[in-house]
Write a protein that holds these residues in place. Structure first.
Motif: not given
Length: 161
Positions: A77-82, A107-110, A119-121, A138-142
């Motif tokens: 789902l990362w390629d279409a996070p919405t 996914l939420l950050a993307l 959602g992240l909050e 590290t890369p989760l919230l990049d």
């Protein structure tokens, strides 16, 4: 030749889940190969939601494999996070395993939108249950580096710390 349009639906995801849960190593290998062959382009709205729901499941891992089925489902789902609603992502996050939770945070950050940040909050913010926080990497919230609401991102990151 690949068929145009969505080809993976609710029944396909149910069959995949059954393969991934079998005791038979060969069945799980087939399930992983099938999962790797899918992309977000193969999913319609129902298929995307089914993949998200499946990511909340528990699956035995294959010894010697670094791949985790639930994490792979979210990564699709990362390629279409919405493509899936934030509320559904948050609900699945609560029941998912740690590797899937990390992928769901990403996914939420993307999304890079206000809904994703909300959602992240919910899942990692100040009020989030600490027992559900995955080990940070590290890369989760990049993807939040260039988010249009830097003040909210800063507050979120402070809450995570």
């Amino acid at each position: 030749m690949r068929q145009p349009g969505p080809t993976v639906g609710l029944d396909d995801v149910a069959e995949l889940r059954a393969l991934l849960r079998r005791r038979d190593r060969a069945a799980r290998q087939i399930g992983l190969a099938l999962l790797r062959s899918w992309s977000v382009d193969d999913l319609d709205d129902v298929g995307a939601r089914a993949v998200l729901e499946a990511a909340g499941g528990s699956y035995p891992t294959l010894s010697g494999s670094l791949e985790h089925p639930a994490e792979l489902l979210v990564r699709m789902l990362w390629d279409a996070p919405t493509s899936v609603p934030v509320a559904d992502v948050a609900r699945v996050y609560v029941v998912a395993g740690e590797r899937a939770r990390r992928a769901l945070i990403h996914l939420l950050a993307l999304r890079r939108d206000a809904e994703g940040l909300t959602g992240l909050e919910f899942v990692v913010g100040a009020e989030a249950p600490s027992e559900l926080l995955p080990v940070p990497t590290t890369p989760l919230l990049d993807p939040l580096v260039d988010h249009p609401e830097p003040e909210r991102v800063t507050e979120l990151l402070l809450a995570v710390l």
